[in-house]
Design an enzyme around this catalytic site. Structure first.
Site, PDB file in Angstrom:
ATOM      1  N   ARG A 160     -19.249 -21.577  13.872  1.00 11.16           N
ATOM      2  CA  ARG A 160     -20.094 -22.594  14.529  1.00 11.16           C
ATOM      3  C   ARG A 160     -19.641 -23.988  14.122  1.00 11.16           C
ATOM      4  O   ARG A 160     -18.995 -24.161  13.080  1.00 11.16           O
ATOM      5  CB  ARG A 160     -21.547 -22.430  14.086  1.00 11.16           C
ATOM      6  CG  ARG A 160     -22.193 -21.190  14.629  1.00 11.16           C
ATOM      7  CD  ARG A 160     -23.701 -21.245  14.503  1.00 11.16           C
ATOM      8  NE  ARG A 160     -24.154 -21.215  13.115  1.00 11.16           N
ATOM      9  CZ  ARG A 160     -25.233 -21.852  12.681  1.00 11.16           C
ATOM     10  NH1 ARG A 160     -25.956 -22.573  13.514  1.00 11.16           N
ATOM     11  NH2 ARG A 160     -25.600 -21.768  11.423  1.00 11.16           N
ATOM     12  N   TYR A 217     -20.068 -38.855  10.762  1.00 12.53           N
ATOM     13  CA  TYR A 217     -21.090 -38.175  11.578  1.00 12.53           C
ATOM     14  C   TYR A 217     -20.414 -37.571  12.816  1.00 12.53           C
ATOM     15  O   TYR A 217     -19.820 -38.271  13.622  1.00 12.53           O
ATOM     16  CB  TYR A 217     -22.216 -39.151  11.923  1.00 12.53           C
ATOM     17  CG  TYR A 217     -23.125 -39.332  10.716  1.00 12.53           C
ATOM     18  CD1 TYR A 217     -24.364 -38.704  10.653  1.00 12.53           C
ATOM     19  CD2 TYR A 217     -22.717 -40.076   9.614  1.00 12.53           C
ATOM     20  CE1 TYR A 217     -25.179 -38.823   9.537  1.00 12.53           C
ATOM     21  CE2 TYR A 217     -23.521 -40.206   8.484  1.00 12.53           C
ATOM     22  CZ  TYR A 217     -24.755 -39.578   8.456  1.00 12.53           C
ATOM     23  OH  TYR A 217     -25.554 -39.691   7.332  1.00 12.53           O
ATOM     24  N   TYR A 276     -26.819 -33.092  -1.323  1.00 20.03           N
ATOM     25  CA  TYR A 276     -25.638 -32.982  -0.446  1.00 20.03           C
ATOM     26  C   TYR A 276     -24.527 -33.942  -0.910  1.00 20.03           C
ATOM     27  O   TYR A 276     -23.357 -33.564  -0.980  1.00 20.03           O
ATOM     28  CB  TYR A 276     -26.078 -33.311   0.982  1.00 20.03           C
ATOM     29  CG  TYR A 276     -25.043 -33.090   2.060  1.00 20.03           C
ATOM     30  CD1 TYR A 276     -24.878 -31.846   2.644  1.00 20.03           C
ATOM     31  CD2 TYR A 276     -24.273 -34.145   2.537  1.00 20.03           C
ATOM     32  CE1 TYR A 276     -23.955 -31.649   3.667  1.00 20.03           C
ATOM     33  CE2 TYR A 276     -23.346 -33.957   3.557  1.00 20.03           C
ATOM     34  CZ  TYR A 276     -23.194 -32.704   4.122  1.00 20.03           C
ATOM     35  OH  TYR A 276     -22.281 -32.519   5.126  1.00 20.03           O
ATOM     36  N   ALA A 328     -18.012 -24.206   4.946  1.00 18.46           N
ATOM     37  CA  ALA A 328     -19.438 -23.861   5.031  1.00 18.46           C
ATOM     38  C   ALA A 328     -20.287 -24.915   4.332  1.00 18.46           C
ATOM     39  O   ALA A 328     -19.981 -25.319   3.213  1.00 18.46           O
ATOM     40  CB  ALA A 328     -19.694 -22.497   4.387  1.00 18.46           C
ATOM     41  N   GLY A 329     -21.320 -25.358   5.017  1.00 18.11           N
ATOM     42  CA  GLY A 329     -22.177 -26.369   4.396  1.00 18.11           C
ATOM     43  C   GLY A 329     -23.542 -26.393   5.040  1.00 18.11           C
ATOM     44  O   GLY A 329     -23.695 -26.110   6.228  1.00 18.11           O
ATOM     45  N   ILE A 330     -24.542 -26.708   4.210  1.00 22.08           N
ATOM     46  CA  ILE A 330     -25.912 -26.845   4.724  1.00 22.08           C
ATOM     47  C   ILE A 330     -26.479 -28.174   4.236  1.00 22.08           C
ATOM     48  O   ILE A 330     -25.960 -28.771   3.288  1.00 22.08           O
ATOM     49  CB  ILE A 330     -26.829 -25.698   4.239  1.00 22.08           C
ATOM     50  CG1 ILE A 330     -26.872 -25.628   2.693  1.00 22.08           C
ATOM     51  CG2 ILE A 330     -26.389 -24.369   4.819  1.00 22.08           C
ATOM     52  CD1 ILE A 330     -27.979 -24.731   2.143  1.00 22.08           C
TER      53      ILE A 330
HETATM   54  N1  CAA Z   1     -32.172 -46.976   3.173  1.00 23.60           N
HETATM   55  C1  CAA Z   1     -33.282 -47.531   2.602  1.00 23.60           C
HETATM   56  N2  CAA Z   1     -34.521 -47.124   2.873  1.00 23.60           N
HETATM   57  C2  CAA Z   1     -34.666 -46.101   3.719  1.00 23.60           C
HETATM   58  C3  CAA Z   1     -33.559 -45.500   4.354  1.00 23.60           C
HETATM   59  C4  CAA Z   1     -32.276 -45.964   4.054  1.00 23.60           C
HETATM   60  N3  CAA Z   1     -31.166 -45.419   4.604  1.00 23.60           N
HETATM   61  N4  CAA Z   1     -34.011 -44.521   5.149  1.00 23.60           N
HETATM   62  C5  CAA Z   1     -35.359 -44.505   5.023  1.00 23.60           C
HETATM   63  N5  CAA Z   1     -35.756 -45.486   4.176  1.00 23.60           N
HETATM   64  C6  CAA Z   1     -37.127 -45.828   3.787  1.00 23.60           C
HETATM   65  C7  CAA Z   1     -38.021 -45.814   5.029  1.00 23.60           C
HETATM   66  O1  CAA Z   1     -37.989 -47.078   5.660  1.00 23.60           O
HETATM   67  C8  CAA Z   1     -39.376 -45.506   4.436  1.00 23.60           C
HETATM   68  O2  CAA Z   1     -39.896 -46.649   3.850  1.00 23.60           O
HETATM   69  P1  CAA Z   1     -41.445 -46.953   3.945  1.00 23.60           P
HETATM   70  O3  CAA Z   1     -42.145 -45.815   3.277  1.00 23.60           O
HETATM   71  O4  CAA Z   1     -41.584 -48.252   3.204  1.00 23.60           O
HETATM   72  O5  CAA Z   1     -41.746 -47.041   5.418  1.00 23.60           O
HETATM   73  C9  CAA Z   1     -39.058 -44.548   3.285  1.00 23.60           C
HETATM   74  O6  CAA Z   1     -37.671 -44.796   2.946  1.00 23.60           O
HETATM   75  C10 CAA Z   1     -39.229 -43.109   3.668  1.00 23.60           C
HETATM   76  O7  CAA Z   1     -38.320 -42.824   4.756  1.00 23.60           O
HETATM   77  P2  CAA Z   1     -38.566 -41.660   5.779  1.00 23.60           P
HETATM   78  O8  CAA Z   1     -39.746 -41.994   6.637  1.00 23.60           O
HETATM   79  O9  CAA Z   1     -37.307 -41.351   6.503  1.00 23.60           O
HETATM   80  O10 CAA Z   1     -38.959 -40.477   4.787  1.00 23.60           O
HETATM   81  P3  CAA Z   1     -39.137 -38.959   5.105  1.00 23.60           P
HETATM   82  O11 CAA Z   1     -39.622 -38.322   3.832  1.00 23.60           O
HETATM   83  O12 CAA Z   1     -39.878 -38.739   6.368  1.00 23.60           O
HETATM   84  O13 CAA Z   1     -37.630 -38.460   5.413  1.00 23.60           O
HETATM   85  C11 CAA Z   1     -35.372 -37.965   4.999  1.00 23.60           C
HETATM   86  C12 CAA Z   1     -36.668 -38.489   4.406  1.00 23.60           C
HETATM   87  C13 CAA Z   1     -35.554 -36.525   5.512  1.00 23.60           C
HETATM   88  C14 CAA Z   1     -34.344 -37.945   3.913  1.00 23.60           C
HETATM   89  C15 CAA Z   1     -34.945 -38.873   6.168  1.00 23.60           C
HETATM   90  O14 CAA Z   1     -34.901 -40.213   5.699  1.00 23.60           O
HETATM   91  C16 CAA Z   1     -33.608 -38.527   6.732  1.00 23.60           C
HETATM   92  O15 CAA Z   1     -33.466 -37.586   7.487  1.00 23.60           O
HETATM   93  N6  CAA Z   1     -32.551 -39.304   6.396  1.00 23.60           N
HETATM   94  C17 CAA Z   1     -31.208 -39.119   6.900  1.00 23.60           C
HETATM   95  C18 CAA Z   1     -30.439 -38.221   6.001  1.00 23.60           C
HETATM   96  C19 CAA Z   1     -29.053 -38.027   6.597  1.00 23.60           C
HETATM   97  O16 CAA Z   1     -28.332 -38.961   6.905  1.00 23.60           O
HETATM   98  N7  CAA Z   1     -28.652 -36.771   6.764  1.00 23.60           N
HETATM   99  C20 CAA Z   1     -27.395 -36.500   7.320  1.00 23.60           C
HETATM  100  C21 CAA Z   1     -27.412 -35.105   7.882  1.00 23.60           C
HETATM  101  S1  CAA Z   1     -25.885 -34.742   8.721  1.00 23.60           S
HETATM  102  C22 CAA Z   1     -24.786 -34.583   7.486  1.00 23.60           C
HETATM  103  O17 CAA Z   1     -25.082 -34.625   6.328  1.00 23.60           O
HETATM  104  C23 CAA Z   1     -23.375 -34.363   7.916  1.00 23.60           C
HETATM  105  C24 CAA Z   1     -22.449 -35.272   7.227  1.00 23.60           C
HETATM  106  O18 CAA Z   1     -21.722 -34.835   6.357  1.00 23.60           O
HETATM  107  C25 CAA Z   1     -22.390 -36.675   7.639  1.00 23.60           C
END
Ligand code: CAA
Length: 250
Positions: A22, A189, A157, A93-95
């Site tokens: 996948r 990304y 991660y 493989a990664g999650i």
């Molecule tokens: N920098 C600074 N502050 C941030 C921020 C950032 N990048 N992102 C969010 N915040 C702040 C928000 O503004 C919020 O502040 P307030 O409480 O003052 O409003 C606070 O942090 C909480 O943020 P969330 O509402 O997003 O918190 P949550 O608990 O609902 O979600 C999280 C947390 C699940 C980690 C979510 O922020 C998220 O999904 N982040 C992205 C993570 C990401 O990039 N994952 C990549 C997946 S793909 C991958 O990993 C493949 C690869 O190799 C690239």
């Protein structure tokens, strides 16, 4: 001194790709098959994707939990008996189990570290002795931009992916004299199920910071893997190749 290459035809070489049915892994499986390699595509849970991958690519799929050390050893024994000695290993493989650290559970930490990083140790531990004996091998570790720069919500991660970069360099030092290369790719990304699962406002905010103005395609990562898997790239060792549309330059 000219490079020492064994000149093994690609159809006599076996590539093992973890998470190979996948996403980025499927694109890697397809690209390696297109080059003529035999491919063992490892998968964990999704039987339908594994069957589709086999039908589409004529790779052989093997169900393995890469977080389990002895399962990795057993799988490599089975693959080598079925297809022949593994000459190429792609640790893909990664999650993700994203959470800010102050809410992260030990289970979220361990799941990501074991699936993404410990699996590299386990698979390399299983294939490297044979590669050393045969004095040839290609290992490609799929790390991430988030292992290079860190990412909000990804202490687990980012730690695993940064760990893969250090692991790559250390193993390259140990392996270079035996004709084995060990390199890392850091995708940015990429359009996969993993990024599709992100909250769309967060993903859109990230895309706005990609100078290329778009996410990457899985094929763009697979192309780098086939390059590094070739006998011709034997002098690239311990390298970290970024493919992130200019999002992070190191
Ligand atoms: N920098 C600074 N502050 C941030 C921020 C950032 N990048 N992102 C969010 N915040 C702040 C928000 O503004 C919020 O502040 P307030 O409480 O003052 O409003 C606070 O942090 C909480 O943020 P969330 O509402 O997003 O918190 P949550 O608990 O609902 O979600 C999280 C947390 C699940 C980690 C979510 O922020 C998220 O999904 N982040 C992205 C993570 C990401 O990039 N994952 C990549 C997946 S793909 C991958 O990993 C493949 C690869 O190799 C690239």
């Amino acid at each position: 001194m000219p490079p020492k290459t064994p000149n093994i035809p690609t159809d006599k070489q076996v590539a093992l790709v973890t998470g190979g049915t996948r996403g980025i892994g499927l694109a890697i499986t397809k690209a390696l098959r297109a080059e003529g390699y035999k491919v063992a595509a490892l998968y964990h849970g999704n039987e339908t994707a594994a069957k589709n991958c086999e039908r589409e690519t004529e790779a052989k799929s093997f169900k393995v939990d890469v977080a389990d050390f002895s399962a990795c050893q057993t799988a490599v024994d089975k693959i080598e008996k079925t297809l022949g000695p593994v000459t190429i290993l792609v640790n893909n493989a990664g999650i993700t189990q994203d959470s800010v650290l102050h809410k992260m559970t030990p289970d979220q930490w361990h799941a990501v570290i074991e699936t993404n990083l410990t699996s590299c140790f386990s698979l390399c531990r299983a294939v490297v002795p044979g590669m050393r004996e045969r004095e040839y091998g290609r290992i490609v570790n799929i790390s991430s931009i988030n292992g290079q720069k860190g990412q909000f919500g990804q202490t687990n991660y980012s730690a695993a992916k940064a760990g893969m970069i250090g692991f790559t360099k250390a193993l390259a030092l140990e392996s270079a004299a035996k004709g084995i290369t060990v390199n890392a790719i850091c995708p940015g990304y990429i359009e996969t199920e993993m990024t599709a699962a992100m909250r769309s406002d967060i993903l859109q905010a990230i895309i706005r910071h990609i100078p290329a103005g778009r996410m990457g395609c899985t094929e763009e990562i697979a192309h780098i893997v086939t390059f590094l898997a070739s006998e011709k790239t034997g002098f690239i060792n311990g390298a970290t190749i970024s493919a992130n549309g200019g999002q992070y330059m190191i």
